[in-house]
Write a protein that holds these residues in place. Structure first.
Motif, PDB file in Angstrom:
ATOM      1  N   LYS A  30       0.812  -1.215   0.000  1.00  0.00           N
ATOM      2  CA  LYS A  30       0.000   0.000   0.000  1.00  0.00           C
ATOM      3  C   LYS A  30       0.850   1.271   0.000  1.00  0.00           C
ATOM      4  CE  LYS A  30      -4.327  -1.557   2.149  1.00  0.00           C
ATOM      5  NZ  LYS A  30      -5.223  -0.866   1.211  1.00  0.00           N
ATOM      6  N   VAL A  31       2.075   1.166   0.507  1.00  0.00           N
ATOM      7  CA  VAL A  31       2.952   2.346   0.501  1.00  0.00           C
ATOM      8  C   VAL A  31       4.108   2.183  -0.484  1.00  0.00           C
ATOM      9  CG1 VAL A  31       2.327   3.055   2.846  1.00  0.00           C
ATOM     10  CG2 VAL A  31       4.268   1.502   2.512  1.00  0.00           C
ATOM     11  N   GLY A  32       3.935   1.298  -1.462  1.00  0.00           N
ATOM     12  CA  GLY A  32       4.840   1.280  -2.602  1.00  0.00           C
ATOM     13  C   GLY A  32       6.071   0.411  -2.503  1.00  0.00           C
ATOM     14  N   TYR A  33       6.062  -0.598  -1.610  1.00  0.00           N
ATOM     15  CA  TYR A  33       7.233  -1.470  -1.469  1.00  0.00           C
ATOM     16  C   TYR A  33       6.864  -2.899  -1.862  1.00  0.00           C
ATOM     17  CZ  TYR A  33       9.730   2.234   0.958  1.00  0.00           C
ATOM     18  OH  TYR A  33      10.353   3.418   1.273  1.00  0.00           O
ATOM     19  N   SER A  34       7.574  -3.451  -2.820  1.00  0.00           N
ATOM     20  CA  SER A  34       7.355  -4.839  -3.227  1.00  0.00           C
ATOM     21  C   SER A  34       8.155  -5.802  -2.374  1.00  0.00           C
ATOM     22  CB  SER A  34       7.726  -5.026  -4.705  1.00  0.00           C
ATOM     23  OG  SER A  34       9.074  -4.643  -4.938  1.00  0.00           O
ATOM     24  N   SER A  35       9.182  -5.297  -1.696  1.00  0.00           N
ATOM     25  CA  SER A  35      10.035  -6.113  -0.836  1.00  0.00           C
ATOM     26  C   SER A  35       9.728  -5.814   0.629  1.00  0.00           C
ATOM     27  CB  SER A  35      11.507  -5.832  -1.124  1.00  0.00           C
ATOM     28  OG  SER A  35      12.339  -6.343  -0.098  1.00  0.00           O
ATOM     29  N   ILE A  36       9.306  -6.838   1.381  1.00  0.00           N
ATOM     30  CA  ILE A  36       9.012  -6.633   2.805  1.00  0.00           C
ATOM     31  C   ILE A  36      10.275  -6.272   3.591  1.00  0.00           C
ATOM     32  CG2 ILE A  36       8.154  -7.742   4.905  1.00  0.00           C
ATOM     33  CD1 ILE A  36       6.237  -9.328   3.196  1.00  0.00           C
ATOM     34  N   PRO A  37      11.429  -6.931   3.373  1.00  0.00           N
ATOM     35  CA  PRO A  37      12.641  -6.532   4.103  1.00  0.00           C
ATOM     36  C   PRO A  37      13.027  -5.073   3.852  1.00  0.00           C
ATOM     37  CG  PRO A  37      12.947  -8.694   3.141  1.00  0.00           C
ATOM     38  CD  PRO A  37      11.668  -8.167   2.585  1.00  0.00           C
ATOM     39  N   THR A  38      12.909  -4.615   2.600  1.00  0.00           N
ATOM     40  CA  THR A  38      13.235  -3.213   2.298  1.00  0.00           C
ATOM     41  C   THR A  38      12.285  -2.277   3.026  1.00  0.00           C
ATOM     42  OG1 THR A  38      14.073  -3.812   0.116  1.00  0.00           O
ATOM     43  CG2 THR A  38      13.493  -1.503   0.469  1.00  0.00           C
ATOM     44  N   PHE A  39      11.001  -2.610   3.015  1.00  0.00           N
ATOM     45  CA  PHE A  39      10.012  -1.816   3.749  1.00  0.00           C
ATOM     46  C   PHE A  39      10.340  -1.792   5.236  1.00  0.00           C
ATOM     47  CE2 PHE A  39       6.012  -2.198   6.262  1.00  0.00           C
ATOM     48  CZ  PHE A  39       5.657  -0.858   6.228  1.00  0.00           C
ATOM     49  N   SER A  40      10.627  -2.965   5.802  1.00  0.00           N
ATOM     50  CA  SER A  40      10.910  -3.059   7.232  1.00  0.00           C
ATOM     51  C   SER A  40      12.147  -2.253   7.616  1.00  0.00           C
ATOM     52  CB  SER A  40      11.088  -4.524   7.637  1.00  0.00           C
ATOM     53  OG  SER A  40      11.359  -4.640   9.017  1.00  0.00           O
ATOM     54  N   ASN A  41      13.193  -2.344   6.796  1.00  0.00           N
ATOM     55  CA  ASN A  41      14.433  -1.608   7.084  1.00  0.00           C
ATOM     56  C   ASN A  41      14.217  -0.103   6.972  1.00  0.00           C
ATOM     57  OD1 ASN A  41      15.886  -3.966   7.520  1.00  0.00           O
ATOM     58  ND2 ASN A  41      16.583  -4.114   5.400  1.00  0.00           N
ATOM     59  N   THR A  42      13.455   0.320   5.966  1.00  0.00           N
ATOM     60  CA  THR A  42      13.178   1.743   5.795  1.00  0.00           C
ATOM     61  C   THR A  42      12.334   2.261   6.956  1.00  0.00           C
ATOM     62  OG1 THR A  42      13.217   1.468   3.394  1.00  0.00           O
ATOM     63  CG2 THR A  42      12.223   3.492   4.242  1.00  0.00           C
ATOM     64  N   PHE A  43      11.334   1.503   7.349  1.00  0.00           N
ATOM     65  CA  PHE A  43      10.480   1.868   8.477  1.00  0.00           C
ATOM     66  C   PHE A  43      11.322   2.037   9.742  1.00  0.00           C
ATOM     67  CE2 PHE A  43       7.493   1.189  11.915  1.00  0.00           C
ATOM     68  CZ  PHE A  43       6.314   1.772  11.470  1.00  0.00           C
ATOM     69  N   PRO A  61       8.085  -2.623  11.781  1.00  0.00           N
ATOM     70  CA  PRO A  61       6.621  -2.603  11.620  1.00  0.00           C
ATOM     71  C   PRO A  61       5.919  -3.648  12.471  1.00  0.00           C
ATOM     72  CG  PRO A  61       7.708  -2.490   9.487  1.00  0.00           C
ATOM     73  CD  PRO A  61       8.775  -2.742  10.492  1.00  0.00           C
ATOM     74  N   SER A  62       6.523  -4.834  12.601  1.00  0.00           N
ATOM     75  CA  SER A  62       5.913  -5.903  13.394  1.00  0.00           C
ATOM     76  C   SER A  62       5.806  -5.503  14.859  1.00  0.00           C
ATOM     77  CB  SER A  62       6.713  -7.193  13.256  1.00  0.00           C
ATOM     78  OG  SER A  62       8.080  -6.974  13.583  1.00  0.00           O
ATOM     79  N   ASP A  63       6.821  -4.774  15.377  1.00  0.00           N
ATOM     80  CA  ASP A  63       6.764  -4.304  16.761  1.00  0.00           C
ATOM     81  C   ASP A  63       5.648  -3.287  16.933  1.00  0.00           C
ATOM     82  OD1 ASP A  63       8.920  -5.889  17.436  1.00  0.00           O
ATOM     83  OD2 ASP A  63      10.389  -4.313  17.004  1.00  0.00           O
ATOM     84  N   TYR A  64       5.511  -2.429  15.954  1.00  0.00           N
ATOM     85  CA  TYR A  64       4.454  -1.428  16.010  1.00  0.00           C
ATOM     86  C   TYR A  64       3.081  -2.081  15.969  1.00  0.00           C
ATOM     87  CZ  TYR A  64       4.478   3.614  16.155  1.00  0.00           C
ATOM     88  OH  TYR A  64       4.440   4.900  16.613  1.00  0.00           O
TER      89      TYR A  64
END
Length: 271
Positions: free
Chosen positions: A239-252, A260-263
């Motif tokens: 939904k926020v434009g990331y196809s890679s979950i690890p990349t999303f998680s690291n950026t977050f 994100p999982s902690d949040y």
């Protein structure tokens, strides 16, 4: 939120010695808005569900769930939310002249366990709490006294306020298309502006680069989705434009300081 803003603000400041307590626990179906205003008392606002934005000091302070914002007395600010469920617990606290050094800085902070436990005692209270009330007043006074200790480490959840009209149109387009992989060159072509000029415009108007600006608003939207607890991490990443979950998680993690999982596991303690 309150329908008649002027009447509500009059109630807040009517008794200059009281701590005024108000909890907005209603679901909203459209954007909640508390237009630019100020009050004589300082404001502690804890966000239990959803997310809000507070505009002040030429910035937008982003307040996600399980955080609070402190707004100094007399600070002109507006409060906005696009979340369908916004749960806010608010204390309006009188600040004496010799106390202003302790309560003069606006900021967003994670809620401590002690603050949450104190707020738990106020969850059913409404209106003025005066010193003569020996049962309720010591609780809210304790929150005031301990607030400087709670507020030592602000979270940098801020977005520079966009001033240029062209850039406002561009940033609105970004906000509406967070799931798309938009490049600066794409924006330049769409809005008929030279790419280098657009780069300079972002830096001049917001003091950050286009990439950083786009990343921040994506991560803040991700927090909004996380607080709704309706989507998986992979769905939110998409939904926020990331196809890679690890990349999303690291950026977050780089922007917010948590995974994100902690949040997503964060409990709504005051429900």
């Amino acid at each position: 939120m309150i329908n008649n803003q002027e009447q509500f603000l009059a109630l807040v400041d009517e008794n200059p010695e009281s701590i005024y307590c108000y909890h907005d626990l209603h679901n909203v179906e459209e954007q909640s808005t508390f237009f630019k205003h100020s009050h004589k008392k300082g404001q502690l606002m804890y966000v239990e569900g959803g997310t809000i934005q507070v505009e002040a000091n030429k910035k937008t302070f982003f307040v996600p769930g399980n955080h609070y914002v402190w707004i100094p007395a007399g600070e002109i600010h507006g409060i906005y939310s696009n979340s369908k469920t916004v749960l806010m617990r608010t204390l309006y606290i009188p600040i004496k002249e010799d106390e202003k050094d302790y309560y003069s800085t606006m900021g967003v902070y994670p809620a401590t366990d002690l603050l949450l436990q104190l707020l738990l005692h106020t969850k059913d209270w409404r209106g003025d709490i005066e010193e003569s009330n020996r049962k309720l007043y010591p609780i809210v006074q304790a929150i005031k006294v301990l607030l400087p200790d709670f507020s030592k480490t602000p979270i940098n959840f801020t977005i520079p306020k966009v001033k240029d009209q062209k850039l406002k149109e561009i940033t609105q387009f970004l906000d509406d298309n967070l799931d798309q992989n938009i490049m600066l060159s794409d924006l330049a072509q769409r809005f008929d502006i030279n790419e280098r000029s657009l780069h300079r415009l972002f830096k001049k108007d917001t003091n950050i680069s286009f990439i950083k600006f786009f990343t921040i608003i994506r991560m803040y939207k991700a927090i909004d989705y996380l607080s709704q607890k309706k989507y998986s991490i992979s769905e939110i990443a998409s939904k926020v434009g990331y196809s890679s979950i690890p990349t999303f998680s690291n950026t977050f993690y780089k922007v917010i300081g948590k995974r994100p999982s902690d949040y997503q596991r964060g409990a709504e303690i005051l429900k």
